[in-house]
Scaffold this motif. Structure first.
Motif, short mmCIF file in Angstrom:
data_model
loop_
_atom_site.label_atom_id
_atom_site.label_comp_id
_atom_site.label_asym_id
_atom_site.label_seq_id
_atom_site.Cartn_x
_atom_site.Cartn_y
_atom_site.Cartn_z
N GLY A 193 10.05 0.76 8.46
CA GLY A 193 8.72 1.32 8.73
C GLY A 193 8.72 2.83 8.73
O GLY A 193 8.75 3.45 9.79
N GLU A 229 -4.96 -6.07 8.58
CA GLU A 229 -4.47 -4.69 8.68
C GLU A 229 -5.34 -3.75 7.86
O GLU A 229 -5.61 -3.99 6.68
N GLU A 231 -5.89 -0.78 5.63
CA GLU A 231 -5.02 -0.08 4.69
C GLU A 231 -5.40 1.39 4.57
O GLU A 231 -4.57 2.27 4.61
N ASN A 317 -3.34 -2.64 14.41
CA ASN A 317 -3.54 -2.11 13.06
C ASN A 317 -4.91 -2.48 12.50
O ASN A 317 -5.13 -2.43 11.31
N HIS A 682 1.74 -1.37 8.93
CA HIS A 682 2.82 -1.82 8.03
C HIS A 682 4.05 -2.22 8.85
O HIS A 682 5.15 -1.72 8.64
N THR A 683 3.84 -3.10 9.79
CA THR A 683 4.92 -3.49 10.69
C THR A 683 5.83 -4.55 10.09
O THR A 683 6.86 -4.86 10.66
N GLU A 684 5.44 -5.11 8.93
CA GLU A 684 6.36 -6.04 8.28
C GLU A 684 7.57 -5.25 7.80
O GLU A 684 7.50 -4.05 7.57
N ASN A 686 9.88 -3.43 5.60
CA ASN A 686 9.70 -2.80 4.29
C ASN A 686 11.01 -2.90 3.53
O ASN A 686 11.76 -1.94 3.39
#
Lengths: 756, 264
Positions: A193, A229, A231, A317, A682-684, A686
């Motif tokens: 992240g 989320e 963007e 988010n 964007h907590t998934e 990366n």
């Protein structure tokens, strides 16, 4: 498995260099291989007539191929193939272990059960053998990674509480701080992240110059199951007071396809508009447009939020904020009208209700009389249309009504062109019996300003009714937005009273945009056409009969006034001042570095490189600073400065340009430093960033099941203190297996074909 | 004897008719001109209103002998339009347009002229339509009513339209007197009767009153010409006996009021 056949781990082959240790010349090997292969072929072919008939087919070729491969392999082995690879010297190198301790690492989606926090999973991985394995051969240093890096005494002390992750800055800092240390490799444990936007080339270059590989270990789910989320929000950073603002909000969702939520726009605590939203397909970016009023002058913090849905994994988010600098300055439009007519009156009345607009008009009431309205002082326009740039360029927009092109001198026409091209102003051409083609504009030197190819003849103005309707572009435009709902807006236009007259404006030019058309009899003609020209913009409104929208609708109906206010604002609102300040981004995420630019022009809008430009920064808690802006070489009139906003909060920057004692102009912009907000987005994991980082630096992205090999394979690195080791390949098990396999294959085939 | 009596009666009747006709000198009583279909930016619009002379049997919009809205019509209108087209850049339709408050057609004519307004009478619907017309951007000029009683009758109708809006006396500095011609030297403009009587006033309307009603933005929406007869001045501008200064003043007032109505 790989090492069982090839004796050495993969990095030896990927990072090593192939060599031949044999003393015979290298060129001889391919020669002999070719000769052997050809010789075998000749031999088999020459004996083929004596062989069994069954071999008179592709079978002979197969035998030739197998034998050729066998000979080739043997010849290669005779030349003693080997690989030389750099390997870190044991106990003389250091491995830097970077553990992300930002807040996103606290998300509980990791571990075997998927319920452990990412940070806990990372610490567990280190404690489960990685760290111990590394420490057997290397010194290790553990760093926390968030906004920068910092050493950590014990891994277990790490807590995922930091407000930001700047992998780029952390690696850059590591490279700088360990420049004199034998760092052999970097191990990065993170969810990827990166709040700063990515790892830049400068950092990659710094790592590659030291040949420092970054091995990455990713934590966290690569895809959430239930989340909405935000963007991005595309919103102008400046606006006029009470203007209609258009915001384009993009977001994506997972797990709620087809569901409904509400997109709300707030100014502080007050909801200024909201919109029901039906969520699109999973994972695709969805875009919604909302319109709202900018409100009164001042700095606005406008928040866009999507109402959280049940079971959402991350609701932080769902919202995003933007700063808008709302100006209370009045835009001044010069309206030149060649005859008294109703359209003039009603346009003026619409503008009078707009506090952000001042229409200064000069109306030819008789052949020799000009009636001026809206003037600021008795001398304004006393001599008619300006003949000097500095007088004309005071205005932000110009309306050309029913007035012939010939009314303007060639110099005035050229000023009109420069007003758009150089000054960046807007010009609106209206229809009328002395307008457009009928006014000779098509044959004038400024016909290029008109966004349509004006018909060549005259008598293009008709006092016949015409109705208006929006085009697809008009349906999306803020200029023609009478009601917020796009579909209702289109219908609203269709129901407008007919216009009293219309004018044939010709076909739109390439690059022009037709926002509205009119139905005149059976013909469909452009009504409102816009185009960009130079630094400014121009438009044509091919009628003088919209006043019926005011007189023939219910008392209090805002349609006429709203349309004209929006069109006039389009004409004038974006006209730049003599000083234009700008920043690449106006929302600084966890980083206070400000890059400020300004373009300075004089009264005639000529770049003023000799100006003195000062930026006055006003921040939270009374923070204030004066920053001199320096000229940019080879870019006349351009100035720039760097500054650091130390504290989070909103900042106002006032840029003032002077030349001697004369003030050339000033501009105000705002920006905001927010700490900890980007971490919510964007907590998934990366993975893409982590893989890219490792591949660009010679490292590797490691999966959880491969981690046990990390301590051994990490040693193949050219960074730090390393030795180049030569590893012979002749004794790899795969070689013997191949020799055996080739011979066995030929024998088995021969047996099968019965030729043994 | 009978023939003599009949002759006497006929002579008396003829004299009465001649005197009555001469007193008004309205050459076109009962004339019903065709409405023009010429298209132009400006159409001189004359308000045909319902008269409050109903008790005398003359109520109605018609072109009847006592329809007070048509005083000086259409000659005054057409002579004025000649001046309008000649002296300004306004594209004026050469003939007038009669409008009334019975339909929304009046909204297509944002400037309207009314005379003898002491006789006007509105239904609630008509008053509402006129109020909306004025607040949307329409402009009303009233003329040819004189003295205290006429004023009260005029205001009876006006209060139906605007119950609360004040009527104010216009000052010389007001924009309406400078929008085309500077008119600080205004004076009372008499009707055609001045030729015979030498009086500039009628009834007890001794002093010309330049008055107005404004909208919320301070724009004049009703221009009131009280104690004067501009319409007659336009109508008789070509009469060698009618003084030129009155006709000129009347034209200038009318032109200023139109330009004001088209710019504010």
């Amino acid at each position: 498995m790989f090492e069982f056949f090839f004796k050495y781990p993969i990095p030896v082959f990927t990072k090593g260099r192939w060599v031949l240790l044999g003393s015979w010349p290298g060129w001889l090997l391919p020669v002999l291989i070719v000769a052997s292969v050809v010789g075998l072929g000749w031999l088999i072919r020459s004996r083929l007539s004596e062989a069994a008939p069954i071999m008179h087919t592709w079978r002979a070729g197969t035998i030739w191929l197998l034998q050729s491969l066998l000979v080739t392999l043997v010849l290669i082995l005779l030349w003693r193939p080997a690989i030389t690879v750099a390997e870190l010297k044991s106990q003389q190198n250091m491995i830097a272990v970077l553990v992300d301790d930002s807040r996103s690492m606290a998300i509980t989606d990791s571990g075997d059960d998927g319920k452990a926090s990412r940070e806990a999973a990372a610490i567990r991985s280190l404690n489960a053998g990685i760290l111990a394995g590394l420490q057997k051969r290397f010194q290790t240093r553990v760093y926390r990674l968030d906004g920068g890096i910092g050493r950590v005494a014990k891994v277990d002390d790490l807590q995922p509480t930091a407000t930001a992750t700047h992998i780029n800055d952390g690696l850059k800092q590591l490279a700088a701080e360990t420049a004199d240390l034998p760092v052999g490799a970097v191990v990065l444990l993170s969810d990827g992240g990166e709040n700063g936007g990515g790892v830049d080339l400068e950092t990659i270059s710094a790592l590659r110059n030291r040949r420092l590989p970054v091995h990455t270990l990713g934590f966290g789910k690569e895809q959430t199951k239930h989340d909405i989320e935000m963007e991005d929000v595309n919103l102008a950073s400046r606006a006029m007071a009470d203007s209609r603002m258009k915001a384009t909000v993009s977001f994506r969702e997972r797990g709620y396809s087809g569901g409904k939520t509400v997109l709300a726009v707030r100014d502080g605590d007050k909801i200024v508009t909201s919109k029901d939203v039906t969520l699109g397909p999973d994972g695709t970016i969805q875009t919604e447009t909302v319109f709202f009023n900018a409100g009164s002058a001042g700095v606005r913090r406008v928040q866009f939020s999507l109402e959280p849905l049940g079971g959402e994994e991350n609701v932080a988010n769902n919202a995003m904020a933007r700063l808008v600098s709302v100006s209370g300055d009045r835009r001044r439009i010069l309206y030149v009208e060649g005859e008294p007519r109703w359209e003039y009156k009603f346009i003026r009345r619409a503008a009078e209700d707009d506090h952000g607009m001042q229409v200064v008009s000069m109306l030819r009431t008789t052949e020799n009389k000009i009636y001026r309205q809206g003037i600021s002082d008795p001398q304004e326009l006393a001599d008619g249309f300006p003949v000097k740039a500095e007088n004309l360029f005071k205005y932000d927009g110009i309306i050309i009504g029913s007035v012939e092109a010939g009314y303007f001198t060639p110099r005035q026409q050229e000023l009109l062109r420069e007003f758009v091209d150089k000054r960046g102003g807007g010009v609106l051409f209206l229809g009328g019996r002395f307008a457009l083609s009928d006014g000779g504009w098509g044959a004038s030197s400024v016909t290029e300003l008109v966004p349509t190819f004006l018909p060549s003849g005259k008598n293009t103005f008709h006092r016949e009714p015409a109705t208006a309707q929006l085009t697809a572009a008009g349906a999306e435009s803020a200029v023609t937005r009478l009601v917020d709902d796009p579909a209702k807006n289109v219908e609203r236009w269709k129901k407008l009273p007919y216009m009293m007259d219309y004018q044939e404006a010709g076909a739109p030019k390439p690059g022009a945009t037709v926002l509205a058309e009119m139905n005149a009899g059976r013909a469909k003609l452009p009504l409102l056409v816009t185009q960009n020209y130079g630094r400014g913009r121009t438009a044509v409104m091919a009628t003088s009969g919209t006043w019926r929208w005011q007189m023939n609708q219910a008392l209090g109906d805002p349609t006429h006034d709203l349309f004209w206010q929006q069109l006039l604002r389009w004409v004038a609102a974006d006209s730049p001042g003599r000083v234009v300040a700008s920043m690449p981004v106006q929302r600084l995420m966890d980083d206070g570095r400000v890059h400020l630019s300004a373009m300075v022009r004089d009264k005639e809008y000529v770049p003023a490189p000799d100006a003195r430009v000062v930026a006055h920064m006003i921040g939270p808690a009374g923070a204030s600073a004066l920053v001199d802006m320096r000229p940019v070489p080879n870019n006349a009139g351009s100035f720039q400065a760097e500054w650091t906003a130390e504290k989070p909060g909103s900042y106002v920057v006032e840029v003032t340009a002077t030349r001697g004692t004369e003030e050339l102009g000033r501009d105000v912009l705002t920006f905001e430093r927010t700490d900890g907000v980007a971490e919510n987005f964007h907590t998934e994991q990366n993975r893409e960033l982590l893989e890219k980082l490792s591949s660009q630096t010679g490292g590797r992205y490691w999966k959880a099941e491969e981690l046990r090999r990390l301590p051994s394979e990490i040693s193949y690195s050219e960074a730090g203190i390393s030795v180049r080791d030569t590893k012979e390949l002749w004794n790899m098990p795969i070689v013997f297996l191949m020799l055996l396999g080739l011979m066995s294959a030929e024998w088995l085939l021969r047996r099968k074909w019965g030729v043994i | 004897m009978k023939l003599f009596q009949a002759t006497i009666i006929a002579v008396i009747a003829a004299v009465c008719c001649t005197v009555g006709s001469a007193y008004q000198r309205t050459a076109d009583w009962g004339y019903q001109p065709e409405q023009s279909n010429v298209k132009a930016e400006f159409a001189w619009s004359r308000l045909s209103y319902n008269s409050n002379l109903g008790s005398m049997g003359y109520r109605g919009y018609g072109y009847g002998r006592w329809a007070t809205w048509q005083r000086d019509y259409p000659k005054a209108d057409r002579q004025f339009l000649i001046a309008l087209n000649r002296l300004t850049r306004i594209q004026g339709r050469p003939t007038e347009q009669v409008v009334n408050l019975d339909s929304d057609d009046i909204f297509n004519y944002p400037w309207v002229y009314a005379v003898q307004v002491q006789t006007w009478s509105f239904s609630d619907e008509e008053a509402k339509r006129l109020r909306e017309y004025l607040l949307k951007g329409g402009f009303l000029m009233v003329d040819d009513f004189h003295g205290t009683a006429d004023w009260e009758n005029f205001m009876n109708g006006m209060r139906q339209v605007f119950p609360d809006r004040p009527v104010e006396d216009l000052e010389n500095k007001d924009e309406i007197f400078h929008v085309l011609y500077d008119m600080d030297d205004r004076f009372q403009v008499p009707g055609e009767q001045y030729i015979r009587t030498g009086r500039t006033y009628e009834k007890d309307g001794y002093v010309a009153k330049w008055r107005a009603i404004r909208d919320d933005h301070g724009r004049i929406v009703v221009a009131i010409c009280h104690n004067m007869h501009l319409g007659d001045a336009w109508e008789w501008a070509d009469d060698p006996d009618y003084p030129e200064q009155f006709a000129s003043m009347a034209f200038r007032v009318g032109l200023n009021y139109i330009v004001y109505g088209m710019t504010h």
